[in-house]
Write a protein that holds these residues in place. Structure first.
Motif, PDB file in Angstrom:
ATOM      1  N   LEU A 133       3.609  -9.841  -5.930  1.00 55.88           N
ATOM      2  CA  LEU A 133       4.870  -9.861  -6.670  1.00 55.88           C
ATOM      3  C   LEU A 133       4.813  -8.830  -7.798  1.00 55.88           C
ATOM      4  O   LEU A 133       3.907  -8.862  -8.636  1.00 55.88           O
ATOM      5  CB  LEU A 133       5.110 -11.254  -7.256  1.00 55.88           C
ATOM      6  N   PRO A 134       5.760  -7.888  -7.872  1.00 58.77           N
ATOM      7  CA  PRO A 134       5.721  -6.859  -8.918  1.00 58.77           C
ATOM      8  C   PRO A 134       6.091  -7.426 -10.281  1.00 58.77           C
ATOM      9  O   PRO A 134       6.779  -8.443 -10.384  1.00 58.77           O
ATOM     10  CB  PRO A 134       6.775  -5.852  -8.441  1.00 58.77           C
ATOM     11  N   ASP A 135       5.639  -6.741 -11.324  1.00 54.83           N
ATOM     12  CA  ASP A 135       5.984  -7.173 -12.681  1.00 54.83           C
ATOM     13  C   ASP A 135       7.471  -7.014 -12.956  1.00 54.83           C
ATOM     14  O   ASP A 135       8.076  -7.829 -13.654  1.00 54.83           O
ATOM     15  CB  ASP A 135       5.182  -6.347 -13.706  1.00 54.83           C
ATOM     16  N   PHE A 136       8.061  -5.951 -12.386  1.00 51.79           N
ATOM     17  CA  PHE A 136       9.480  -5.687 -12.619  1.00 51.79           C
ATOM     18  C   PHE A 136      10.178  -5.405 -11.285  1.00 51.79           C
ATOM     19  O   PHE A 136      10.384  -4.245 -10.909  1.00 51.79           O
ATOM     20  CB  PHE A 136       9.655  -4.497 -13.575  1.00 51.79           C
ATOM     21  N   PRO A 137      10.531  -6.460 -10.552  1.00 52.34           N
ATOM     22  CA  PRO A 137      11.203  -6.255  -9.262  1.00 52.34           C
ATOM     23  C   PRO A 137      12.584  -5.635  -9.452  1.00 52.34           C
ATOM     24  O   PRO A 137      13.243  -5.839 -10.469  1.00 52.34           O
ATOM     25  CB  PRO A 137      11.309  -7.676  -8.693  1.00 52.34           C
ATOM     26  N   ALA A 138      12.996  -4.866  -8.450  1.00 53.84           N
ATOM     27  CA  ALA A 138      14.319  -4.239  -8.504  1.00 53.84           C
ATOM     28  C   ALA A 138      15.404  -5.305  -8.458  1.00 53.84           C
ATOM     29  O   ALA A 138      15.379  -6.189  -7.610  1.00 53.84           O
ATOM     30  CB  ALA A 138      14.481  -3.275  -7.340  1.00 53.84           C
ATOM     31  N   ILE A 139      16.341  -5.227  -9.391  1.00 57.49           N
ATOM     32  CA  ILE A 139      17.430  -6.200  -9.464  1.00 57.49           C
ATOM     33  C   ILE A 139      18.657  -5.709  -8.695  1.00 57.49           C
ATOM     34  O   ILE A 139      19.302  -6.481  -7.982  1.00 57.49           O
ATOM     35  CB  ILE A 139      17.797  -6.483 -10.937  1.00 57.49           C
ATOM     36  N   LYS A 140      18.945  -4.407  -8.828  1.00 54.70           N
ATOM     37  CA  LYS A 140      20.101  -3.832  -8.139  1.00 54.70           C
ATOM     38  C   LYS A 140      19.667  -2.601  -7.354  1.00 54.70           C
ATOM     39  O   LYS A 140      20.048  -1.465  -7.657  1.00 54.70           O
ATOM     40  CB  LYS A 140      21.198  -3.469  -9.148  1.00 54.70           C
ATOM     41  N   PRO A 141      18.841  -2.827  -6.321  1.00 58.63           N
ATOM     42  CA  PRO A 141      18.314  -1.674  -5.575  1.00 58.63           C
ATOM     43  C   PRO A 141      19.402  -0.962  -4.778  1.00 58.63           C
ATOM     44  O   PRO A 141      20.288  -1.599  -4.211  1.00 58.63           O
ATOM     45  CB  PRO A 141      17.278  -2.312  -4.649  1.00 58.63           C
ATOM     46  N   LYS A 142      19.336   0.363  -4.737  1.00 57.03           N
ATOM     47  CA  LYS A 142      20.274   1.134  -3.935  1.00 57.03           C
ATOM     48  C   LYS A 142      19.794   1.148  -2.491  1.00 57.03           C
ATOM     49  O   LYS A 142      18.607   1.358  -2.215  1.00 57.03           O
ATOM     50  CB  LYS A 142      20.371   2.557  -4.474  1.00 57.03           C
ATOM     51  N   LEU A 143      20.722   0.918  -1.586  1.00 58.24           N
ATOM     52  CA  LEU A 143      20.370   0.840  -0.178  1.00 58.24           C
ATOM     53  C   LEU A 143      19.735   2.147   0.303  1.00 58.24           C
ATOM     54  O   LEU A 143      18.797   2.124   1.115  1.00 58.24           O
ATOM     55  CB  LEU A 143      21.610   0.510   0.655  1.00 58.24           C
ATOM     56  N   SER A 144      20.200   3.267  -0.189  1.00 62.21           N
ATOM     57  CA  SER A 144      19.638   4.557   0.231  1.00 62.21           C
ATOM     58  C   SER A 144      18.163   4.676  -0.170  1.00 62.21           C
ATOM     59  O   SER A 144      17.336   5.187   0.598  1.00 62.21           O
ATOM     60  CB  SER A 144      20.443   5.703  -0.385  1.00 62.21           C
ATOM     61  N   PHE A 145      17.822   4.191  -1.371  1.00 58.89           N
ATOM     62  CA  PHE A 145      16.436   4.224  -1.833  1.00 58.89           C
ATOM     63  C   PHE A 145      15.573   3.286  -0.992  1.00 58.89           C
ATOM     64  O   PHE A 145      14.436   3.620  -0.614  1.00 58.89           O
ATOM     65  CB  PHE A 145      16.380   3.840  -3.307  1.00 58.89           C
ATOM     66  N   ALA A 147       0.810  -1.215   0.000  1.00 58.83           N
ATOM     67  CA  ALA A 147       0.000   0.000   0.000  1.00 58.83           C
ATOM     68  C   ALA A 147       0.846   1.270   0.000  1.00 58.83           C
ATOM     69  O   ALA A 147       0.407   2.304  -0.549  1.00 58.83           O
ATOM     70  CB  ALA A 147      -0.919   0.007   1.220  1.00 58.83           C
ATOM     71  N   LYS A 148       2.044   1.244   0.570  1.00 61.64           N
ATOM     72  CA  LYS A 148       2.769   2.480   0.834  1.00 61.64           C
ATOM     73  C   LYS A 148       4.107   2.642   0.116  1.00 61.64           C
ATOM     74  O   LYS A 148       4.644   3.754   0.054  1.00 61.64           O
ATOM     75  CB  LYS A 148       3.008   2.621   2.346  1.00 61.64           C
ATOM     76  N   CYS A 149       4.681   1.548  -0.416  1.00 62.34           N
ATOM     77  CA  CYS A 149       6.057   1.616  -0.921  1.00 62.34           C
ATOM     78  C   CYS A 149       6.123   1.358  -2.424  1.00 62.34           C
ATOM     79  O   CYS A 149       5.171   0.849  -3.027  1.00 62.34           O
ATOM     80  CB  CYS A 149       6.951   0.620  -0.180  1.00 62.34           C
ATOM     81  N   ALA A 150       7.260   1.706  -3.006  1.00 60.90           N
ATOM     82  CA  ALA A 150       7.490   1.483  -4.431  1.00 60.90           C
ATOM     83  C   ALA A 150       7.318   0.000  -4.751  1.00 60.90           C
ATOM     84  O   ALA A 150       7.928  -0.853  -4.097  1.00 60.90           O
ATOM     85  CB  ALA A 150       8.895   1.944  -4.819  1.00 60.90           C
ATOM     86  N   PRO A 151       6.481  -0.333  -5.742  1.00 56.65           N
ATOM     87  CA  PRO A 151       6.165  -1.747  -6.006  1.00 56.65           C
ATOM     88  C   PRO A 151       7.385  -2.600  -6.350  1.00 56.65           C
ATOM     89  O   PRO A 151       7.407  -3.786  -6.022  1.00 56.65           O
ATOM     90  CB  PRO A 151       5.171  -1.685  -7.169  1.00 56.65           C
ATOM     91  N   GLU A 152       8.392  -2.015  -6.987  1.00 58.80           N
ATOM     92  CA  GLU A 152       9.556  -2.812  -7.370  1.00 58.80           C
ATOM     93  C   GLU A 152      10.371  -3.289  -6.161  1.00 58.80           C
ATOM     94  O   GLU A 152      11.218  -4.172  -6.275  1.00 58.80           O
ATOM     95  CB  GLU A 152      10.461  -2.021  -8.326  1.00 58.80           C
ATOM     96  N   LEU A 153      10.073  -2.708  -4.975  1.00 59.03           N
ATOM     97  CA  LEU A 153      10.802  -3.093  -3.758  1.00 59.03           C
ATOM     98  C   LEU A 153      10.004  -4.041  -2.866  1.00 59.03           C
ATOM     99  O   LEU A 153      10.418  -4.320  -1.743  1.00 59.03           O
ATOM    100  CB  LEU A 153      11.180  -1.844  -2.953  1.00 59.03           C
TER     101      LEU A 153
END
Length: 384
Positions: A346-358, A250-256
């Motif tokens: 499960l998102p359609d395009f999950p983050a592969i190399k997410p930045k820790l700061s993000f 509900a609250k966060c970027a779907p790729e995460l």
């Protein structure tokens, strides 16, 4: 007088020097545990363990149980008798076929025995040839072996085969870890691999009922029971992460979605592990296998815990993991079509190399501590 026995030889324990006694005692405890409920006596001799005074009709069950104990290098079903040629020959006649090629190999554990290994080989071989004219000696590639092991206190062991054990170290010799077990192929294998190195494994499963089928949890119970014969585990702990997933969705970027969920799983696993004396977390992650199992994804999960995270399959490919899962009996359960919590939202395009700061910025949108406490209130322990 002769008696059917099972001869057990340990693996790496013989390398332990002055600490060998600790490992031998632990190995004894694990052997007794695996034989619980069967009439027997377990006796430790120099570098050997003997299972004696059991029902001969249960020997296959004894072998099956011993074959699952880590620390066992090899085992044999044989005969125990007096260390004299007549008694040894009587046992050798039972071990050796009546025709074909054979070879006698002697190990003289008791050097006070008045004959050398070569002399025992020659004497027993000659007597077997005299008893069975259709036999012939082949020292290079015989069809059958007769092994003679001269032991202390005037005893001899005679057997025809070495059966390979699981190897590794006795479970409990290398501390205690919390296994994050899912319904997939990888995590049960990871638990097996750490138990092989002597680690006591405690199993923890996360579920998202009612978003996942209740049968998905039962599937994990079956997996935990299956590996328990190797790990000595007697329970599975489950925690609901339903509310956590709903809040993330509900609250966060779907790729995460998956990345953030795994950070919560690691926090929960660490809390439970510390409460139970656990020293590390164990996962079935394999580098690059899925989007969340990149080095960036793993770093993100590691960042929220102080305990070390062990990933015994990190360098394995899927075929190698499947091969082990088949050998330990978990594959057919793992492929049952029940989804686990990681497939929810499960998102359609999950983050592969997410930045820790993000990741950390998105996580600020959540009441992390409140969600953790809420999940811990859902703990359920299922005993086997």
């Amino acid at each position: 007088m002769k008696e059917k026995v099972v001869i057990i030889r340990y693996a790496e324990i013989h390398l332990k020097g002055k600490n060998r006694g600790f490992f031998e005692r632990l190995f004894t405890v694990n052997l007794e545990r695996c034989l619980k409920g069967l009439r027997h006596e377990l006796r430790r001799t120099s570098g050997r363990y003997l299972v004696e005074k059991f029902d001969p009709d249960r020997v296959e069950e004894i072998e099956s149980r011993i074959s699952n104990v880590f620390g066992v290098h090899s085992y044999s079903v044989g005969l125990k008798t007096e260390a004299d040629f007549d008694a040894i020959l009587e046992c050798a006649l039972e071990v050796c076929p009546e025709e074909g090629t054979f070879k006698v190999e002697t190990h003289r554990g008791d050097k006070r025995f008045p004959y050398t290994s070569m002399e025992v080989n020659a004497e027993i071989g000659a007597r077997l040839l005299a008893a069975h004219p259709k036999l012939s000696v082949d020292v290079h590639s015989p069809a059958a072996y007769v092994y003679v092991d001269i032991r202390e206190r005037g005893a001899a062991l005679v057997f025809g085969e070495f059966k390979k054990g699981r190897g590794g170290m006795p479970v409990g010799a290398s501390g205690k870890g919390m296994l994050l077990i899912s319904g997939g192929i990888d995590s049960p294998v990871a638990g097996y691999m750490m138990a092989k190195r002597g680690m006591q494994v405690d199993c923890l499963h996360f579920h998202s009922y009612p978003h996942t089928n209740e049968l998905a949890k039962e599937k994990v119970v079956s997996l935990a029971k299956t590996i328990s014969k190797f790990t000595n585990a007697y329970r599975l702990t489950t925690i609901s992460v339903t509310r956590i997933q709903e809040e993330i969705h509900a609250k966060c970027a779907p790729e995460l979605n998956v990345t953030l969920l795994r950070r919560f799983m690691f926090r929960l696993a660490e809390r439970l592990a510390k409460k139970r004396g656990g020293q590390c977390l164990i996962t079935g992650e394999s580098l690059g296998q899925v989007a969340s199992q990149t080095i960036e994804g793993m770093t993100s999960s590691n960042a929220v815990v102080a305990l070390p995270v062990l990933r015994p399959l990190v360098g394995f490919d899927k075929d190698e993991i499947i091969e082990i899962s088949r050998k330990i009996g978990t594959y057919e359960i793992s492929v049952e079509p029940y989804e686990d919590c990681c497939t929810v939202f499960l998102p359609d395009f999950p983050a592969i190399k997410p930045k820790l700061s993000f990741i950390e910025e998105e996580e600020k949108k959540l009441d992390v501590e409140g969600l953790v406490e809420d999940a811990l209130a859902s703990v359920e322990v299922i005993s086997f």
